[in-house]
Design an enzyme around this catalytic site. Structure first.
Site, short mmCIF file in Angstrom:
data_model
loop_
_atom_site.label_atom_id
_atom_site.label_comp_id
_atom_site.label_asym_id
_atom_site.label_seq_id
_atom_site.Cartn_x
_atom_site.Cartn_y
_atom_site.Cartn_z
N HIS A 267 38.41 56.62 -51.36
CA HIS A 267 39.05 56.96 -50.09
C HIS A 267 40.50 57.45 -50.29
CE1 HIS A 267 35.74 54.74 -48.18
NE2 HIS A 267 36.03 53.70 -48.91
O1 RIB Z 1 38.22 52.24 -45.18
C1 RIB Z 1 38.77 52.52 -46.43
C2 RIB Z 1 40.25 52.27 -46.44
O2 RIB Z 1 40.51 50.90 -46.15
C3 RIB Z 1 40.89 52.52 -47.81
O3 RIB Z 1 42.22 52.91 -47.66
C4 RIB Z 1 40.83 51.17 -48.46
O4 RIB Z 1 41.83 51.01 -49.48
C5 RIB Z 1 41.14 50.27 -47.29
O5 RIB Z 1 42.54 50.25 -47.11
#
Ligand code: RIB
Ligand code: CA
Length: 353
Positions: A267
């Site tokens: 992500h």
């Molecule tokens: O949903 C994914 C996000 O939430 C990413 O940034 C992960 O590190 C958590 O913070």
């Protein structure tokens, strides 16, 4: 070949050769404040940013999210020590969301936030300023020049905007990892960062600041797998040894791919990568509003590609379906991703000498 095609093709070629991209050549590094809740994918994103000359990190502002601030703060300090970059200031952020109880994700990131991988306890200390204070100071000292990379709950950014609303006109842009127009990962509606602090996300999306939303729509497709782990394990540097250990532990314990394969969504690194090489993501203009009252949907990012309306009015206010508001985009939402191009960049930067 038109200009955009030339830049896209050239950038990919430069990255494949391990070179800085045209963005760097064009006008110098993009100056960023990195707001984060490290977090395994945050850690990969921080290491990518540190190893990319296209970006200049002005400060790191940890926030509670994946794990409590008591871990995200030392994790940020330790990662900078691992990378030899203790010149970058770290300012402690929020330990709780604006109004809600903190919900963490240790089941994904391990109790220590790094998948159980160990870094030496940091010798460096955070600066005296809070995250909100350092965001406001750096933005005011450099109006129109600072991009905030926000890959955790948006509590720090919202706190800075509430304390000093005038900075909204001075922030160059915010690159957000968060949200989804295709269903959540904590509830069916909400992605984790917006789930943890919906009120903060609403403040940011209502701020008028140029936003890029890199949501689950694309990050779910950027899956770190064993082939990528082997590439890290083949390089004997402190950064790759740590990243390989952290990601092996995470692959062994947790996988996000719906087929239950060994896969971990990147992500936050994808959000960083798009700043370095804008050809990685395809963006579309949306009006995005954050649900903050839903008993079941709080934190949902509701995206309108055109005219928009709220829910049907409660009695006795008569309304009609014709009650719609003209479209005015407040965010560019990532709807497509070149996964190979992303991993070429990520892996070439992490494994470079
Ligand atoms: O949903 C994914 C996000 O939430 C990413 O940034 C992960 O590190 C958590 O913070
Ligand atoms: Ca994160």
């Amino acid at each position: 070949m038109d200009r955009r095609q030339f830049i896209t093709t050239s950038t990919a070629a430069l990255i494949a050769a391990g070179m800085p991209t045209l963005a760097f050549a064009a006008g110098g590094p993009i100056r960023i404040i990195f707001d984060t809740d490290p977090g395994t994918d945050d850690a990969m994103g921080i290491l990518l940013a540190l190893r990319s000359p296209e970006l200049k990190i002005e400060a790191i502002t940890p926030v509670a999210g994946n794990v409590p601030l008591e871990h995200t703060l030392p994790n940020a300090l330790a990662l900078l020590e691992l990378a030899g970059r203790t010149d970058i200031p770290v300012a402690a952020g929020a330990s709780v969301p604006l109004t809600r109880t903190l919900v963490t994700a240790a089941y994904v990131h391990g109790e220590n936030g790094l998948g159980g991988a160990q870094l030496p306890p940091p010798k460096t200390r955070p600066v005296a300023e809070t995250a909100s204070e350092i965001i406001r100071r750096i933005v005011r000292q450099n109006p129109g020049q600072i991009t905030i990379v926000a890959v955790g709950p948006l509590t720090n950014v919202a706190t800075a905007l509430r304390a000093d609303p005038a900075i909204a006109a001075m922030v160059k842009a915010i690159a957000i990892m968060g949200g989804s127009l295709s269903g959540g990962n904590v509830t069916p509606a909400a992605e984790f960062n917006f789930y943890v602090d919906p009120e903060a996300a609403r403040i940011v999306f209502d701020s008028g600041i140029p936003l890029t939303m890199v949501g689950l729509d694309v990050t779910r497709k950027a899956l770190f797998r064993d082939e990528h782990l082997k590439a890290l394990q083949a390089v004997n540097t402190p950064v790759c040894r740590f990243a390989a250990d952290m990601m092996k532990r995470t692959l062994d314990r947790f996988h996000e791919d719906s087929q239950a394969h060994r896969a971990v969504a990147m992500h936050d690194p994808l959000t960083v990568a798009n700043l370095i090489d804008p050809g990685i993501l395809t963006l579309q203009d949306y009006f995005v509003e954050i649900e903050t009252e839903g008993e079941l949907t709080a934190g949902e990012s509701v995206g309108y590609p055109g005219r928009w309306r709220k829910s049907a009015p409660l009695a006795p206010t008569p309304g009609s379906i014709a009650d719609t508001t003209p479209f005015k985009s407040n965010a560019k939402v990532a709807m497509g991703v070149n996964v190979d191009r992303f991993f070429n960049l990520l892996m070439s930067r992490l494994t470079a000498a």
